[in-house]
Structure formats: C-alpha cells, structure tokens
Design a protein around this motif. Sequence first.
Motif, PDB file in Angstrom:
ATOM      1  N   TYR A 202       0.812  -1.218   0.000  1.00 37.83           N
ATOM      2  CA  TYR A 202       0.000   0.000   0.000  1.00 37.83           C
ATOM      3  C   TYR A 202       0.848   1.273   0.000  1.00 37.83           C
ATOM      4  CZ  TYR A 202       1.246  -0.676   4.828  1.00 37.83           C
ATOM      5  OH  TYR A 202       1.934  -0.898   5.966  1.00 37.83           O
ATOM      6  N   GLU A 203       2.143   1.092   0.024  1.00 40.65           N
ATOM      7  CA  GLU A 203       3.030   2.228   0.275  1.00 40.65           C
ATOM      8  C   GLU A 203       2.664   3.488  -0.504  1.00 40.65           C
ATOM      9  OE1 GLU A 203       6.785   1.983   2.522  1.00 40.65           O
ATOM     10  OE2 GLU A 203       6.952   0.799   0.729  1.00 40.65           O
ATOM     11  N   ASN A 204       2.420   3.333  -1.810  1.00 39.78           N
ATOM     12  CA  ASN A 204       2.195   4.536  -2.600  1.00 39.78           C
ATOM     13  C   ASN A 204       0.714   4.864  -2.756  1.00 39.78           C
ATOM     14  OD1 ASN A 204       4.957   4.841  -3.048  1.00 39.78           O
ATOM     15  ND2 ASN A 204       4.822   3.164  -4.562  1.00 39.78           N
ATOM     16  N   ARG A 205      -0.070   4.251  -1.952  1.00 40.89           N
ATOM     17  CA  ARG A 205      -1.506   4.429  -2.133  1.00 40.89           C
ATOM     18  C   ARG A 205      -2.129   5.341  -1.087  1.00 40.89           C
ATOM     19  NH1 ARG A 205      -3.017  -0.308  -5.543  1.00 40.89           N
ATOM     20  NH2 ARG A 205      -1.102  -1.472  -5.531  1.00 40.89           N
TER      21      ARG A 205
END
Lengths: 206, 206, 206
Positions: A202-205
């Motif tokens: 999910y890091e870039n979400r």
Amino acid sequence: MDYSFLNIIDILGTIAFAVSGAFSAMERKLDPFGVVILAFVTAIGGGTLRDVLIGNTPVAWLRNEMTATVILATAFITLFFGRYVKQFQKTLFLFDALGLGVFTLIGMEKGLRMQLSPGICIALGTITACFGGVIRDVLLNNVPLIFQREIYASACILGGSLYLLLQKTGLSNDWNTIIAILTIVLIRIIAMRYKLMLPRVYENRM
Amino acid sequence: MDYSFLNIIDILGTIAFAVSGAFSAMERKLDPFGVVILAFVTAIGGGTLRDVLIGNTPVAWLRNEMTATVILATAFITLFFGRYVKQFQKTLFLFDALGLGVFTLIGMEKGLRMQLSPGICIALGTITACFGGVIRDVLLNNVPLIFQREIYASACILGGSLYLLLQKTGLSNDWNTIIAILTIVLIRIIAMRYKLMLPRVYENRM
Amino acid sequence: MDYSFLNIIDILGTIAFAVSGAFSAMERKLDPFGVVILAFVTAIGGGTLRDVLIGNTPVAWLRNEMTATVILATAFITLFFGRYVKQFQKTLFLFDALGLGVFTLIGMEKGLRMQLSPGICIALGTITACFGGVIRDVLLNNVPLIFQREIYASACILGGSLYLLLQKTGLSNDWNTIIAILTIVLIRIIAMRYKLMLPRVYENRM
C-alpha cells in the motif's frame, strides 16, 4: 504415530521461545523476575490466549507443571549463561522454526476437535504459534515484530492451509501433520536465508 | 422487532471498526499481516474481552465465520484501496457511531441475560464497544485514545444508563434499544461537530 | 477465623491499588474516564487474569458490585482530592503491601482448591497480586515497573512458598494465612525502607 515425538518437538519449541523471551528481557535490562516472566509469556502466551478464547480452562500450562519447569530452567540458564547460549543462535533458530510448526498444528487440532470452521482453525493455529511473541513485544513496549514484514505468521497460515488441503487426500493424519510442520519450518528457513519479506503493497496508495 | 436490522448495523459497525484498525496499522507502516490483525483486533477485541470475562466461550467470532470473512475482506479492501476508502470518512464516522451504539447494547444484553447487576451491565456494554480500540492502541504502542478526553466511552455509559432507565417505563424492549442506540449515535455526532471534550477536572489539583 | 477480617484487608488493598492506578493516569494527564479505567484495571486486573486463566467465570468483579463501587468511589475521590490523598502516601504504601499479601493468598487458595500443583499455585497468587500493575503499565505505555528490579513479585513468591511449607506443619490454616501475609508485608516494608533491589546478575555476561 508416536506422539512422544511431537511432545519432544513441543518441548524444544517451548525452550526456543523461552530463550527468545529471556534474551529480549535481558536486552532491556529487566530484573531476573522480569526475565523469567518474559520467558514464560513468550513460551506459553500463544497457547494461553488460544485456550482462553476457546474456553479450554484451566489453560494448558496450569495443568502441566512440566511446561513451567522447563521454562523456569531455560530462563535461569539463559540468565546465567547468556553469552554461552548466544553461540547456539542457529540451533535456536531451528528450534524456533520447529516450535512455530508444532504450535500451529497443536492449535489447529484443538479447533478442529471443537468443530470450528477451517479458516477459524488456521487462525487458532497462528495465534498459538505467534501471539506469545506479540505479548512479549507489548510487555517490552515494542510494536510487535511479526507485524513488521517478516515472514513468520504467514508461514503458519500457509502450513495450516496445506494441512487442511491434505486432509482431503487419502494421506494419514500423521503424515499430514509432519508435512505441514516441515512446510512451516522450510518456509521459515528459506525466508531467513534469502531475507524474504512481505511486500508493503500500500506504500504509494496512502 | 426484526433482528436482521440489528444484524446489519452490527456488520456496518464491524466494517467501520475494521477500517479504523487497518488505517491505524497502515499509518504505522505495518506489513499486510499486521494490517489484517489490527483490523481484526479493533473489530472483535471488545466483544472478545467481554465473552472471555463472562465465560461465553468459544468467543463469538470463533463460532461465526461471517464476522471473520467481513473483517478479512474489509482489511484487504482498505489495504489496496486506502486512498479511495479515505474519501468516505464521513460515512465511516457514521458507521463507527452506529457500531458504538449497537455494540454497547449487544454487550449489555449479554450481561442482563446473565442477571448481572445494572452497573456491571453498563460496564460490559462499554467494554464491548470500546476495548477493541484500546487493544489496537496498545498493540501500536500508543496510550489508548479513549483515555484522552474525547467523548467516546462516555457516550456508551450515557446510552447504556438511558436503556436501563427506559426499561422501567412501559416501553417495549425494541423501542428502548433503538432509542438508546440513537442516543449514543447522537452524542457522538454532537461531540464531533462541536469538538466537545471531557474536562480535565484535576489539572490544578495535583 | 473471622473471614470478614480478610475481606476488610481485601477492600483496603483494592483501595490502595485503585489509588495507585488513578495517580498513574493523572500523572499522564488522562481524562476522567481514563483515570477511572486505570483505577479499575490496577485494582482488579490481577484477579481477573487469574479467573480467566482458571476458567472461574464470570470473573469475580462482575459478580460483586461492591468491588466496582469501592473502585469507582476511590477513583473519583483521588480525581478530586488528589493533592490531599497524596499526603497519605505512607498509609497507602501500607495498604498496598497488605493488598499484595492478601491478593497473593486469595489467588493461591483458588489454585489449591482446584488441585493445581504447588508451583502453579504460587504463580497464580503472584499473578493475582502483581498483574493489575502490569496491565496498568502496559496501558500507559510503560515497561512494567515490577520487571525493573524492585522487590515486589519476589515478596509474593517468598510469602507464597512459606504458606505451602507451613501447611506441612500442624498449624491451622488461619495462622498459616496470617503468617504468610505478614511475611509479604514485612518484606515489602524492609525492601522499601532499605531500598533493597534484585541484583542484575547477568550484567557482565552479555
């Protein structure tokens, strides 16, 4: 199958978990009583939580002084011979992986005997194997290690699922158990050897 | 009364609590497994603690795979579509308030059925509604949010007390339940809207 | 023996534990609800954990509104008259030591009645007396105080062991109980007076 075999692995796992708890306490400079408690909590925390959740009381370690004796002895040996014990890090890692596998299967077995549904049984197995470490980390005021990308609980979930799948084949329960335990051990060894980690999907979400 | 109505609110509340747990874990950059566990613990922690305290075992979520499935699905949706889910903050707040109300009443009902005394039943309702969040905060190494002046548990205590008072009127239990839940929801909405907080009565007394 | 005597000490201990929990919460500037919860958890946490582990549910405080009332009153008095309550620090220390002794013996008695083995009974007594404080510290995000060299749990273990030894003499159970409790109280007073601490046996071994 000779269940004394499983019992021996159970004890080896208990020892490995107790050593891990004792070391964590010693690193934080807790007093000897704290070291003993952390050894205890790490070794029996998961099984205790499982027993409390399913209502299997008095919980296992209260009825079996053997467990308490093994943990107490392990805690004191670690306390007094810490530097020496540390030399066996690889052996301890192997015990820990074995413990993880055996505890998962023991936990699942309890759920299956109570006719709980398959997914719930995998959860119970994972709780048995992993939540001693969670309680250890909470007592030491750390965010639990197993929530931080290491492949640990995932090994239990995979091994547990495999066990349920194997039950639908004609294999005997003893073989299923052994295969599932070895799968968990192997996943741990491979994950450790190649430093595999869970992705942070999910890091870039956010 | 059609209890499927309460069941639906129960599920909406579970979803809201699971989302809150998943978001807390994602903010702390836990791994996917950690996100799932935090979603679980937040959603079922309060009811589990209540069931353990009253001896209602195996605890509710072990006997009802529906709950586990809903939480698992919620956790993964939050994990993969976090940014999107965040747009529904107002809806989630409403679900959360509804969940708070329904969980309080469900908890109280269990106590009343066991003939526990009124004050104790209010405590059980409040535990059911609030302690999932407490366990979430402990696992994430925070001092629990609900101890920090927000009007949250107080809403449960007020709604729960009202429910007991209404039982002494001639009103049907269904109406009492609805009125108590709506009271809790309203207190939460008003407290949030006007940023009401509990006083720190003792500040100058120490 | 007139058990109302033990009951009175039980209540004095509960009050002392509740005050300690309330003060800890006030020092961390929690809201009034947080203060009440910390008072509760500190006073009943140990006995609750014991009851859950042995399956003695609903746990004690759910069946006895007296305990809840005493804790609630204590929490509010501490909240509003904190500065005044602090003047009684020595009295509170004595209550706390008495509570430690009585709670240890109450916990052991429950284990003995269930035919659990001697070492396990000592563990149950120590859990009853000490784990309220552990839960208090975990909720406040501290590493539990009793793991940090103070002679606290050790007093329970020594007093509990003495009680089991005395049972093998011809002394009546009442006398055994009184002697064990006084031993625990005395160890606490001496440890406090002379600032005795547990050694860090392992310091130079890591």
